[in-house]
Design an enzyme around this catalytic site. Sequence first.
Site, PDB file in Angstrom:
ATOM      1  N   ASP A  36      44.345  15.272  62.052  1.00 15.04           N
ATOM      2  CA  ASP A  36      45.055  15.193  60.780  1.00 15.04           C
ATOM      3  C   ASP A  36      45.966  13.966  60.770  1.00 15.04           C
ATOM      4  O   ASP A  36      46.836  13.829  61.625  1.00 15.04           O
ATOM      5  CB  ASP A  36      45.890  16.461  60.574  1.00 15.04           C
ATOM      6  CG  ASP A  36      46.638  16.447  59.248  1.00 15.04           C
ATOM      7  OD1 ASP A  36      46.092  16.972  58.261  1.00 15.04           O
ATOM      8  OD2 ASP A  36      47.766  15.897  59.206  1.00 15.04           O
ATOM      9  N   TYR A  83      51.699   8.114  57.360  1.00 16.13           N
ATOM     10  CA  TYR A  83      51.974   8.174  58.796  1.00 16.13           C
ATOM     11  C   TYR A  83      51.864   6.799  59.451  1.00 16.13           C
ATOM     12  O   TYR A  83      52.399   6.590  60.536  1.00 16.13           O
ATOM     13  CB  TYR A  83      51.022   9.132  59.508  1.00 16.13           C
ATOM     14  CG  TYR A  83      51.130  10.586  59.109  1.00 16.13           C
ATOM     15  CD1 TYR A  83      52.145  11.036  58.259  1.00 16.13           C
ATOM     16  CD2 TYR A  83      50.211  11.517  59.576  1.00 16.13           C
ATOM     17  CE1 TYR A  83      52.225  12.361  57.893  1.00 16.13           C
ATOM     18  CE2 TYR A  83      50.293  12.856  59.218  1.00 16.13           C
ATOM     19  CZ  TYR A  83      51.287  13.268  58.368  1.00 16.13           C
ATOM     20  OH  TYR A  83      51.357  14.590  57.999  1.00 16.13           O
ATOM     21  N   LYS A  87      45.626  11.721  53.809  1.00 16.18           N
ATOM     22  CA  LYS A  87      46.340  12.160  52.612  1.00 16.18           C
ATOM     23  C   LYS A  87      46.839  10.980  51.792  1.00 16.18           C
ATOM     24  O   LYS A  87      47.187   9.930  52.349  1.00 16.18           O
ATOM     25  CB  LYS A  87      47.543  13.033  53.006  1.00 16.18           C
ATOM     26  CG  LYS A  87      47.235  14.126  54.001  1.00 16.18           C
ATOM     27  CD  LYS A  87      48.469  14.923  54.364  1.00 16.18           C
ATOM     28  CE  LYS A  87      48.251  15.781  55.588  1.00 16.18           C
ATOM     29  NZ  LYS A  87      48.264  15.015  56.846  1.00 16.18           N
ATOM     30  N   HIS A 123      49.237  14.454  49.140  1.00 17.35           N
ATOM     31  CA  HIS A 123      50.228  14.808  50.153  1.00 17.35           C
ATOM     32  C   HIS A 123      51.369  15.660  49.595  1.00 17.35           C
ATOM     33  O   HIS A 123      51.836  16.586  50.252  1.00 17.35           O
ATOM     34  CB  HIS A 123      50.786  13.527  50.780  1.00 17.35           C
ATOM     35  CG  HIS A 123      51.287  13.707  52.173  1.00 17.35           C
ATOM     36  ND1 HIS A 123      51.292  12.697  53.091  1.00 17.35           N
ATOM     37  CD2 HIS A 123      51.795  14.791  52.816  1.00 17.35           C
ATOM     38  CE1 HIS A 123      51.785  13.136  54.240  1.00 17.35           C
ATOM     39  NE2 HIS A 123      52.104  14.402  54.095  1.00 17.35           N
ATOM     40  N   ILE A 141      47.842  22.825  62.795  1.00 14.47           N
ATOM     41  CA  ILE A 141      47.727  21.476  63.355  1.00 14.47           C
ATOM     42  C   ILE A 141      48.959  21.123  64.187  1.00 14.47           C
ATOM     43  O   ILE A 141      49.797  20.330  63.764  1.00 14.47           O
ATOM     44  CB  ILE A 141      47.484  20.426  62.246  1.00 14.47           C
ATOM     45  CG1 ILE A 141      48.463  20.619  61.069  1.00 14.47           C
ATOM     46  CG2 ILE A 141      46.052  20.486  61.757  1.00 14.47           C
ATOM     47  CD1 ILE A 141      48.419  19.486  60.040  1.00 14.47           C
ATOM     48  N   SER A 188      51.795  16.856  69.390  1.00 15.09           N
ATOM     49  CA  SER A 188      52.556  16.540  70.582  1.00 15.09           C
ATOM     50  C   SER A 188      52.117  15.168  71.081  1.00 15.09           C
ATOM     51  O   SER A 188      50.970  14.764  70.862  1.00 15.09           O
ATOM     52  CB  SER A 188      52.325  17.580  71.689  1.00 15.09           C
ATOM     53  OG  SER A 188      53.016  17.202  72.870  1.00 15.09           O
ATOM     54  N   ARG A 197      51.140  19.077  77.145  1.00 15.50           N
ATOM     55  CA  ARG A 197      51.268  19.996  76.008  1.00 15.50           C
ATOM     56  C   ARG A 197      50.049  19.938  75.107  1.00 15.50           C
ATOM     57  O   ARG A 197      49.611  20.951  74.564  1.00 15.50           O
ATOM     58  CB  ARG A 197      52.530  19.666  75.214  1.00 15.50           C
ATOM     59  CG  ARG A 197      53.815  20.071  75.904  1.00 15.50           C
ATOM     60  CD  ARG A 197      55.019  19.741  75.055  1.00 15.50           C
ATOM     61  NE  ARG A 197      56.267  20.069  75.726  1.00 15.50           N
ATOM     62  CZ  ARG A 197      57.457  19.730  75.272  1.00 15.50           C
ATOM     63  NH1 ARG A 197      57.558  19.051  74.140  1.00 15.50           N
ATOM     64  NH2 ARG A 197      58.543  20.066  75.938  1.00 15.50           N
ATOM     65  N   ASN A 245      48.126  23.367  74.481  1.00 16.46           N
ATOM     66  CA  ASN A 245      48.017  23.936  73.135  1.00 16.46           C
ATOM     67  C   ASN A 245      46.568  24.184  72.732  1.00 16.46           C
ATOM     68  O   ASN A 245      46.300  25.000  71.848  1.00 16.46           O
ATOM     69  CB  ASN A 245      48.678  23.009  72.115  1.00 16.46           C
ATOM     70  CG  ASN A 245      50.182  23.029  72.185  1.00 16.46           C
ATOM     71  OD1 ASN A 245      50.783  23.945  72.744  1.00 16.46           O
ATOM     72  ND2 ASN A 245      50.820  22.007  71.617  1.00 16.46           N
TER      73      ASN A 245
END
Length: 259
Positions: free
Chosen positions: A45, A50, A75, A106, A224, A227, A232, A236
Amino acid sequence: MTLPSVSLGGPLAMPLLGFGTWQLRGDAAYEAVREALEAGYRHLDTATMYGNEAEVGRAIADSGVPRDEVFVTTKLPPERAGRERETLDASLAALGLDAVDLWLIHWPPRRGGSVAVWREFLVARDEGRAHAVGVSNYDLDDLDELVAATGERPAVNQIRWGPKLYDAKLVAGHRERGVVVEGYSPFKTTNLHDPVLTRIATAHGVDPARVVLRWHVQHGFVVIPKSGTPERIARNAQIGGFVLSDEEMGQIDGLSRLG
């Protein structure tokens, strides 16, 4: 890692566990996505805002994982309303892809602007440049506005979500409309030290974070986690080896602030 997916219509399936990339930039984004793909994630994602689509795309290309095995979401920022085509063109170029699997609005554009943007999203889907289209941070009335105007429902609504925010009526409202619930910030919205979560985690020999992720998946919510730490990221992903009982699921539901 074998985890269930949810159908978005036809052959398109969206893995319920994905890897979020918000706040990951530059080499850190590239390395995290490589780690995620190595750990078994097959759902990534990202978003225009971003600023890491190029790194996500490069990580996919360098990973050796076939494109058709990776579900990719990006997005459109609301301020790009009216520039949908050029924004998607830029996203595809940065990602190095011919199409994304899911393209989301978004946030709702300024009042009254959603329908025009949604019509352009439907065009992109029909042209094959996005395999499915949806929204993020919309409420039920916002969803109904789009359907009333176009007869087309969003495939997904990505919202801030976790046990503390669990709302059975909101879930039912999405399912009545045929819209998949996708949750972001599962850990920021959750007290991972809550005795309910720590007790359940101990019973299954896992950490509370994985209990939260497993709760999402067993409810059929897409989730989603994000990290930048390799350990991690890998940990996850390891939620396929245990199952929460109905009683445990109910106890976690009971953490909701609406309870």
